[in-house]
Design an enzyme around this catalytic site. Structure first.
Site, mmCIF file in Angstrom:
data_model
loop_
_atom_site.group_PDB
_atom_site.id
_atom_site.type_symbol
_atom_site.label_atom_id
_atom_site.label_comp_id
_atom_site.label_asym_id
_atom_site.label_seq_id
_atom_site.Cartn_x
_atom_site.Cartn_y
_atom_site.Cartn_z
ATOM 1 N N LYS A 222 0.837 -1.198 0.000
ATOM 2 C CA LYS A 222 0.000 0.000 0.000
ATOM 3 C C LYS A 222 0.874 1.252 0.000
ATOM 4 O O LYS A 222 2.083 1.206 0.270
ATOM 5 C CB LYS A 222 -0.921 -0.002 1.230
ATOM 6 C CG LYS A 222 -1.936 -1.146 1.263
ATOM 7 C CD LYS A 222 -3.074 -0.903 0.307
ATOM 8 C CE LYS A 222 -4.110 -2.033 0.362
ATOM 9 N NZ LYS A 222 -4.835 -2.092 1.629
ATOM 10 N N ARG A 256 -2.698 -10.072 5.294
ATOM 11 C CA ARG A 256 -3.048 -10.260 3.881
ATOM 12 C C ARG A 256 -1.921 -9.668 3.048
ATOM 13 O O ARG A 256 -1.708 -8.450 3.054
ATOM 14 C CB ARG A 256 -4.387 -9.580 3.586
ATOM 15 C CG ARG A 256 -4.890 -9.752 2.158
ATOM 16 C CD ARG A 256 -6.243 -9.066 1.984
ATOM 17 N NE ARG A 256 -6.764 -9.241 0.638
ATOM 18 C CZ ARG A 256 -6.489 -8.440 -0.384
ATOM 19 N NH1 ARG A 256 -5.681 -7.403 -0.208
ATOM 20 N NH2 ARG A 256 -7.000 -8.682 -1.577
#
Length: 281
Positions: A222, A256
């Site tokens: 991210k 994740r």
């Protein structure tokens, strides 16, 4: 030593608590922010899923529609075509594979669950589709409920907004019959949040863990992992590992990630440090 716990999923339980669990990301999309277009055909996606299992993933999280900012929505039929054959192909080869279907659509979830998936991962936390909660409850699936910062809510600090959103999701889930033991919560790093807010989430993980439900951290590659040097996607592995280690230290149980093997190695020692256990001399 951290206490062993179980996550109730379809047709069984998944052990966690005394060890971290890695959830491998498998996107069968042309436009996901990091790996779009790489595994768009069934055979390639199935091979990637099996490779991640062999690297140590405990769950494969399969998505057929991108959730990146500005993504192109796809209809139910297309998303089913992208995901259901992959579940079927992998389960045929590895019946022990635990699939999570990453979707906001009841029909997509139902098709994947019928094919053998055991978990539903909703990035909207059942708030845009209570019918997805109904499907999850019907199959007895495990669920991952994410707080989506694209809801436009801005009052209070980001941790308070996450907890309020979680409360709304839990109300929907429980009213429809999803068991507490089936629920994992996700704070939604990078979903409608600023980089400063993402940093506050990472700093506040222990507070979010104290909310009382198992937490999944999805910070892999991210934009926060590009900081502070503005790293491109292909150079975000080590910062991602830093967030994983921070998560273990804070009590997060599920991670994740795109890079399964590297994260498995990172949590191996980190679990020994923070969750207890002994080394064989």
């Amino acid at each position: 030593m951290s206490a062993k716990r179980t996550w109730r999923i379809r047709d069984g339980e998944l052990e966690f608590g005394n060890r971290s669990l890695i959830v491998g990301i498998l996107n069968v999309t042309p436009d996901s922010f990091s790996d779009g277009g790489i595994h768009c055909d069934r055979d390639s996606a199935a091979a990637k899923a099996i490779a991640m299992l062999e690297e140590g993933a405990g769950v494969i999280d399969l998505g057929g529609e991108s959730t990146r900012p500005g993504y192109d929505p796809v209809d139910d039929e297309e998303e089913v075509k992208r995901t259901e054959p992959v579940v079927s192909a992998v389960i045929e080869q590895r019946a022990d594979c635990i699939f999570s279907i990453d979707t906001t659509k009841p029909r997509v979830a139902e098709a994947a669950l019928k094919a053998g998936a055991r978990i539903v991962n909703d990035v909207c936390g059942f708030q845009t589709s209570p019918e997805l909660a109904e499907v999850s409850a019907q199959f007895g699936a495990g669920v991952i409920l994410m707080r989506n910062g694209r809801d436009g809510e801005t009052d209070g600090c980001v941790l308070d907004r996450i907890k309020k959103s979680w409360e709304r999701s839990l109300t929907i889930a429980k009213a429809i019959g999803v068991a507490d033991e089936s629920i994992v919560l996700d704070p939604g790093v990078g979903f409608g949040t600023t980089r400063q807010e993402d940093l506050e989430i990472l700093r506040g993980l222990s507070e979010l863990v104290s909310f009382g439900y198992p937490v999944m951290l999805g910070s892999s590659r991210k934009r926060i992992t590009a900081q502070p040097a503005g790293l491109p996607l292909q150079e975000r592995l080590e910062p991602t590992l830093a967030t994983t280690v921070a998560g273990v230290a804070a009590g997060v149980d599920f991670f994740r990630v795109h890079d399964v093997a590297e994260n498995v190695r990172a949590v191996g020692l980190t679990d020994l440090i923070y969750r207890g256990g002994h080394l064989d001399e």
